[in-house]
Design an enzyme around this catalytic site. Structure first.
Site, PDB file in Angstrom:
ATOM      1  N   SER A 294     -39.256   2.847  -7.874  1.00 57.07           N
ATOM      2  CA  SER A 294     -39.069   3.945  -6.634  1.00 57.07           C
ATOM      3  C   SER A 294     -40.200   5.085  -6.655  1.00 57.07           C
ATOM      4  O   SER A 294     -40.563   5.523  -7.721  1.00 57.07           O
ATOM      5  CB  SER A 294     -37.705   4.392  -6.887  1.00 57.07           C
ATOM      6  OG  SER A 294     -37.376   5.517  -6.015  1.00 57.07           O
TER       7      SER A 294
ATOM      8  N   TYR B 268     -31.129   8.158 -11.920  1.00 58.84           N
ATOM      9  CA  TYR B 268     -31.678   7.128 -10.970  1.00 58.84           C
ATOM     10  C   TYR B 268     -33.277   7.424 -11.256  1.00 58.84           C
ATOM     11  O   TYR B 268     -34.031   6.509 -11.661  1.00 58.84           O
ATOM     12  CB  TYR B 268     -31.359   7.294  -9.624  1.00 58.84           C
ATOM     13  CG  TYR B 268     -32.075   6.154  -8.607  1.00 58.84           C
ATOM     14  CD1 TYR B 268     -31.509   5.073  -8.528  1.00 58.84           C
ATOM     15  CD2 TYR B 268     -33.274   6.400  -7.953  1.00 58.84           C
ATOM     16  CE1 TYR B 268     -32.251   4.127  -7.787  1.00 58.84           C
ATOM     17  CE2 TYR B 268     -33.844   5.602  -7.207  1.00 58.84           C
ATOM     18  CZ  TYR B 268     -33.281   4.376  -7.013  1.00 58.84           C
ATOM     19  OH  TYR B 268     -33.910   3.583  -6.200  1.00 58.84           O
TER      20      TYR B 268
ATOM     21  N   LYS C 160     -36.054   5.067 -13.152  1.00 60.50           N
ATOM     22  CA  LYS C 160     -37.385   4.275 -12.620  1.00 60.50           C
ATOM     23  C   LYS C 160     -38.571   4.802 -12.990  1.00 60.50           C
ATOM     24  O   LYS C 160     -39.206   4.175 -13.357  1.00 60.50           O
ATOM     25  CB  LYS C 160     -37.208   4.910 -11.061  1.00 60.50           C
ATOM     26  CG  LYS C 160     -36.016   4.145 -10.378  1.00 60.50           C
ATOM     27  CD  LYS C 160     -36.119   2.407 -10.122  1.00 60.50           C
ATOM     28  CE  LYS C 160     -35.025   1.735  -9.330  1.00 60.50           C
ATOM     29  NZ  LYS C 160     -35.055   0.267  -9.419  1.00 60.50           N
TER      30      LYS C 160
HETATM   31  P1  NAI Z   1     -28.889  -2.900  -2.228  1.00 56.09           P
HETATM   32  O1  NAI Z   1     -27.636  -2.110  -2.937  1.00 56.09           O
HETATM   33  O2  NAI Z   1     -28.638  -3.485  -0.900  1.00 56.09           O
HETATM   34  O3  NAI Z   1     -29.353  -4.092  -3.278  1.00 56.09           O
HETATM   35  C1  NAI Z   1     -29.206  -3.696  -4.814  1.00 56.09           C
HETATM   36  C2  NAI Z   1     -28.917  -5.232  -5.129  1.00 56.09           C
HETATM   37  O4  NAI Z   1     -28.965  -5.355  -6.598  1.00 56.09           O
HETATM   38  C3  NAI Z   1     -27.593  -5.726  -4.547  1.00 56.09           C
HETATM   39  O5  NAI Z   1     -27.848  -7.250  -4.347  1.00 56.09           O
HETATM   40  C4  NAI Z   1     -26.667  -5.733  -5.758  1.00 56.09           C
HETATM   41  O6  NAI Z   1     -25.457  -6.520  -5.655  1.00 56.09           O
HETATM   42  C5  NAI Z   1     -27.523  -5.930  -7.136  1.00 56.09           C
HETATM   43  N1  NAI Z   1     -26.957  -5.447  -8.201  1.00 56.09           N
HETATM   44  C6  NAI Z   1     -26.459  -4.196  -8.545  1.00 56.09           C
HETATM   45  N2  NAI Z   1     -25.987  -4.198  -9.809  1.00 56.09           N
HETATM   46  C7  NAI Z   1     -26.306  -5.403 -10.415  1.00 56.09           C
HETATM   47  C8  NAI Z   1     -26.079  -6.168 -11.505  1.00 56.09           C
HETATM   48  N3  NAI Z   1     -25.506  -5.525 -12.590  1.00 56.09           N
HETATM   49  N4  NAI Z   1     -26.503  -7.539 -11.535  1.00 56.09           N
HETATM   50  C9  NAI Z   1     -26.895  -8.184 -10.461  1.00 56.09           C
HETATM   51  N5  NAI Z   1     -27.372  -7.558  -9.503  1.00 56.09           N
HETATM   52  C10 NAI Z   1     -26.977  -6.399  -9.406  1.00 56.09           C
HETATM   53  O7  NAI Z   1     -30.030  -1.916  -2.498  1.00 56.09           O
HETATM   54  P2  NAI Z   1     -31.672  -2.049  -2.169  1.00 56.09           P
HETATM   55  O8  NAI Z   1     -32.237  -0.925  -1.383  1.00 56.09           O
HETATM   56  O9  NAI Z   1     -31.966  -3.596  -1.583  1.00 56.09           O
HETATM   57  O10 NAI Z   1     -32.144  -1.967  -3.612  1.00 56.09           O
HETATM   58  C11 NAI Z   1     -33.082  -3.081  -4.314  1.00 56.09           C
HETATM   59  C12 NAI Z   1     -33.869  -2.202  -5.378  1.00 56.09           C
HETATM   60  O11 NAI Z   1     -34.931  -1.481  -4.710  1.00 56.09           O
HETATM   61  C13 NAI Z   1     -33.347  -1.366  -6.265  1.00 56.09           C
HETATM   62  O12 NAI Z   1     -33.674  -1.791  -7.647  1.00 56.09           O
HETATM   63  C14 NAI Z   1     -33.337   0.254  -5.642  1.00 56.09           C
HETATM   64  O13 NAI Z   1     -33.386   0.981  -6.696  1.00 56.09           O
HETATM   65  C15 NAI Z   1     -34.945  -0.109  -5.096  1.00 56.09           C
HETATM   66  N6  NAI Z   1     -35.411   0.635  -4.469  1.00 56.09           N
HETATM   67  C16 NAI Z   1     -34.847   0.817  -3.023  1.00 56.09           C
HETATM   68  C17 NAI Z   1     -35.131   1.769  -2.174  1.00 56.09           C
HETATM   69  C18 NAI Z   1     -34.623   2.002  -0.845  1.00 56.09           C
HETATM   70  O14 NAI Z   1     -34.920   2.818   0.032  1.00 56.09           O
HETATM   71  N7  NAI Z   1     -33.879   0.891  -0.220  1.00 56.09           N
HETATM   72  C19 NAI Z   1     -36.395   2.673  -2.334  1.00 56.09           C
HETATM   73  C20 NAI Z   1     -36.862   2.551  -3.563  1.00 56.09           C
HETATM   74  C21 NAI Z   1     -36.546   1.759  -4.695  1.00 56.09           C
END
Ligand code: NAI
Length: 254
Positions: free
Chosen positions: A145, A158, A162
């Site tokens: 991130s 967080y 990261k």
């Molecule tokens: P989201 O909440 O939609 O997706 C996160 C996913 O990780 C979900 O499918 C969730 O069920 C899964 N997850 C969480 N804990 C878990 C576990 N213990 N075991 C297996 N799966 C697990 O969020 P998003 O935005 O799609 O995030 C995806 C990645 O992108 C994350 O690592 C987040 O930190 C990163 N990110 C997101 C940004 C954004 O603006 N949306 C910006 C920078 C990074």
């Protein structure tokens, strides 16, 4: 030959039940990869697998909790048994909890580190072990991130997780280079998903978007180019890098 082509390659995407993970699974499948889509919410994975199949892609739903080493081992094994030798792993699962600034004993600290750093390390280890065994090289893409590069006081755990993931990416790239395995990270800026939609739609979010050079928050498809570059042969000489995809947000103040 198209260097971005992933035909026949086996990929594993963690956190594929929603947001960026689900989108990246679709993108890899469209490029020809057979994708193991892994997360805890298997019903959502089944729906995504059906959607990908309807577009002539191949996706395998796999139950995975990245905080549980046995679950991680089972997921990699299931991907390889059903789809073949793992070539690409996208370490995407992550959480962002409300944090209390300055309270390092807060449960949010432990939970955030357990998923975003320890979990990513467990998945990386299992995926790299599998890739090394096959001796065909491979590509590991960690989803970091911009908050790992420019920390926010609102989410210290967080940001720390990261930042550590960026460092882990570099260490693993050094270790795996001789095995022909590339390890890189993508550092997205703010992309609206379940993780942050309430925040991005708040008055703070409205102020923040003014500091993004391209004038808007990201959309999941904005990450496609970076993902396909790092996952495919087009990125064959790229390792240890963290590719920032943020519309120019980090040029300004977070
Ligand atoms: P989201 O909440 O939609 O997706 C996160 C996913 O990780 C979900 O499918 C969730 O069920 C899964 N997850 C969480 N804990 C878990 C576990 N213990 N075991 C297996 N799966 C697990 O969020 P998003 O935005 O799609 O995030 C995806 C990645 O992108 C994350 O690592 C987040 O930190 C990163 N990110 C997101 C940004 C954004 O603006 N949306 C910006 C920078 C990074």
């Amino acid at each position: 030959m198209n260097p971005f082509d992933l035909a026949g390659k086996v990929a594993l995407v963690t956190g594929a039940s929603s947001g960026l993970g689900a989108h990246m699974a679709r993108t890899l499948a469209r490029a020809g990869a057979k994708v193991a889509i892994a997360a805890r919410r298997v019903d959502r994975l089944e729906a995504l697998a059906a959607e990908i199949a309807a577009q002539d892609g191949r996706a395998l739903p796999v139950a995975l909790d990245v905080t549980d080493p046995h679950s991680v081992a089972r997921a990699v094994e299931a991907a390889e048994t059903e789809l073949g030798a793992l070539a690409i792993c996208v370490n995407n699962a992550g959480i962002a909890r409300k944090e209390r600034i300055g309270d390092l004993d807060d449960p949010a600290w432990r939970e955030t580190l357990a998923t975003n750093l320890d979990g990513a390390n467990l998945v990386a280890r299992a995926a790299l072990n599998a890739m090394r065994k096959h001796a065909h090289g491979g590509s590991l893409v960690n989803v970091a991130s911009i908050l790992g590069l420019r920390p926010s006081p609102r989410v210290p755990a967080y940001s720390a997780a990261k930042a550590a993931l960026v460092s882990l990416t570099q260490s693993l790239a050094l270790a795996e280079g001789p095995n022909g395995i590339r390890v890189n990270a993508i550092a997205p800026g703010y992309v609206e998903t379940d993780l942050n939609s309430a925040f991005l739609r708040s008055p703070t979010g409205a102020r923040m978007v003014e500091r993004v050079a391209l004038g808007r928050f990201g959309r999941p498809e904005d990450l496609d180019g970076a993902l396909l570059l790092l996952a495919s042969d087009a990125g064959r000489y790229i390792t240890g890098t963290t590719l920032v995809v943020d519309g120019g947000h980090t040029l300004s103040f977070l």
